[in-house]
Design an enzyme around this catalytic site. Structure first.
Site, mmCIF file in Angstrom:
data_model
loop_
_atom_site.group_PDB
_atom_site.id
_atom_site.type_symbol
_atom_site.label_atom_id
_atom_site.label_comp_id
_atom_site.label_asym_id
_atom_site.label_seq_id
_atom_site.Cartn_x
_atom_site.Cartn_y
_atom_site.Cartn_z
ATOM 1 N N ARG A 147 -2.284 7.441 -0.801
ATOM 2 C CA ARG A 147 -3.602 7.692 -1.383
ATOM 3 C C ARG A 147 -3.537 8.875 -2.354
ATOM 4 O O ARG A 147 -4.150 8.840 -3.433
ATOM 5 C CB ARG A 147 -4.625 7.968 -0.276
ATOM 6 C CG ARG A 147 -5.024 6.737 0.517
ATOM 7 C CD ARG A 147 -6.209 7.005 1.419
ATOM 8 N NE ARG A 147 -5.861 7.651 2.655
ATOM 9 C CZ ARG A 147 -5.708 7.026 3.819
ATOM 10 N NH1 ARG A 147 -5.841 5.707 3.889
ATOM 11 N NH2 ARG A 147 -5.419 7.691 4.923
ATOM 12 N N PHE A 156 -9.647 -4.922 0.441
ATOM 13 C CA PHE A 156 -9.442 -4.616 1.867
ATOM 14 C C PHE A 156 -9.669 -3.116 2.095
ATOM 15 O O PHE A 156 -8.864 -2.439 2.713
ATOM 16 C CB PHE A 156 -8.034 -5.013 2.319
ATOM 17 C CG PHE A 156 -7.608 -6.399 1.913
ATOM 18 C CD1 PHE A 156 -7.953 -7.491 2.686
ATOM 19 C CD2 PHE A 156 -6.880 -6.610 0.750
ATOM 20 C CE1 PHE A 156 -7.569 -8.787 2.316
ATOM 21 C CE2 PHE A 156 -6.489 -7.892 0.360
ATOM 22 C CZ PHE A 156 -6.830 -8.982 1.147
ATOM 23 N N ASP A 165 -14.436 -5.553 1.035
ATOM 24 C CA ASP A 165 -13.948 -5.858 2.381
ATOM 25 C C ASP A 165 -14.806 -6.978 2.942
ATOM 26 O O ASP A 165 -16.000 -7.072 2.626
ATOM 27 C CB ASP A 165 -14.022 -4.627 3.289
ATOM 28 C CG ASP A 165 -13.076 -4.724 4.478
ATOM 29 O OD1 ASP A 165 -12.030 -4.049 4.480
ATOM 30 O OD2 ASP A 165 -13.381 -5.506 5.407
ATOM 31 N N SER A 166 -14.202 -7.829 3.775
ATOM 32 C CA SER A 166 -14.958 -8.930 4.371
ATOM 33 C C SER A 166 -15.823 -8.476 5.539
ATOM 34 O O SER A 166 -16.692 -9.225 6.004
ATOM 35 C CB SER A 166 -14.003 -10.029 4.848
ATOM 36 O OG SER A 166 -13.140 -9.526 5.851
ATOM 37 N N ASP A 209 -4.236 -3.699 -0.021
ATOM 38 C CA ASP A 209 -3.741 -3.158 1.250
ATOM 39 C C ASP A 209 -4.305 -4.006 2.392
ATOM 40 O O ASP A 209 -5.149 -3.543 3.166
ATOM 41 C CB ASP A 209 -4.154 -1.696 1.384
ATOM 42 C CG ASP A 209 -3.577 -1.035 2.629
ATOM 43 O OD1 ASP A 209 -2.553 -1.540 3.146
ATOM 44 O OD2 ASP A 209 -4.143 -0.034 3.093
ATOM 45 N N CYS A 237 1.794 -4.431 5.686
ATOM 46 C CA CYS A 237 1.987 -3.695 6.941
ATOM 47 C C CYS A 237 2.459 -4.640 8.040
ATOM 48 O O CYS A 237 2.380 -4.314 9.221
ATOM 49 C CB CYS A 237 0.710 -2.968 7.358
ATOM 50 S SG CYS A 237 -0.674 -4.067 7.746
#
Length: 244
Positions: free
Chosen positions: A63, A79, A101-102, A148, A188
């Site tokens: 970040r 995300f 984002d969902s 991400d 990830c």
């Protein structure tokens, strides 16, 4: 002088099913303060019900790197979860920042965090939407995109479909990013190796017919060490790409 530790919350109940007899809960302190401080930025954190720890400290160095690329950029943070990359981009001087984002809960936390750090700042807008749907329909011209996503593969049996997912996701980003744009893209998924991930991303670049150069190869920070006998412990893989 370091800060005094005030709370410790045990939260392995849902991730370690063989320890079901140990229920989640506070070992020390309580949840009165839900604000975390990272490099001068404040974040509301849902310690109790948020994903895993409620906040992903393993991305803090990445970040910080993004902040240096953000000046004057139109930024898309996919995300976004609690908005971490978004606020570093804003502090770095981004022209606009869109967070997607969902999860409605994640978008609510993101908007709360905007008010914590940049009250009334009109550069930021958050969208509760499916990632592929948003990338398909957006007509905004982005110069900097962050991908991400959560783990696409949690076991080896899901590897093939996960790699197809990473390729599809990155291809959409390559299609919409402006010439001279910067893409921060991550995996990830523990079973996805660095080579797997790079091949998926470069397949995406080829499909989108974009020329791409690697600026940085990213990973987890030193406080998430990797045992040399357990290469799967290098779960976080990232690439910073310049897209011509």
């Amino acid at each position: 002088m370091g800060r005094q530790l005030t709370s410790v919350y045990y939260k392995s109940e849902t991730t370690l099913p063989f320890l079901e007899q140990q229920t989640s809960g506070f070992i020390v302190g309580n949840d009165e303060n839900d604000v975390a401080l990272e490099n001068g930025l404040k974040f509301h954190v849902d310690w109790l019900k948020g994903q895993k720890t409620g906040f992903f400290v393993d991305q803090r160095e990445n970040r910080s790197l993004l902040e240096h690329y953000a000046k004057g950029k139109r930024v898309l943070n996919m995300f976004c979860y609690t908005g971490g990359f978004s606020f570093y981009a804003m502090r770095g001087g981004a022209q606009l920042v869109h967070s997607v984002d969902s999860s409605a809960k994640a978008i609510s936390l993101t908007n709360q965090n905007v008010e914590l750090n940049f009250p009334g700042d009109k550069r930021h807008e958050a969208f509760c939407d499916d990632a592929f749907s948003f990338l398909q329909k957006t007509d905004c011209e982005y110069d900097l995109i962050i991908l991400d996503p959560p783990a696409f593969a949690k076991h080896r049996g899901a590897l093939h479909n996960a790699l197809k997912g990473y390729t599809r996701l990155n291809a959409k980003a390559f299609e919409i990013i402006q010439p001279g744009g910067i893409l921060f893209t991550f995996s990830c998924s523990q079973v996805v190796t660095k080579d797997h991930f790079r091949n998926a991303v470069f397949t995406a670049a080829a499909q989108a017919k974009r020329k791409v150069r690697i600026l940085h190869q990213l990973h987890q920070p030193a406080d998430h060490p990797i045992n040399i006998y357990h290469p799967e412990g290098e779960y976080l893989k990232g690439l910073v790409l310049y897209v011509e």
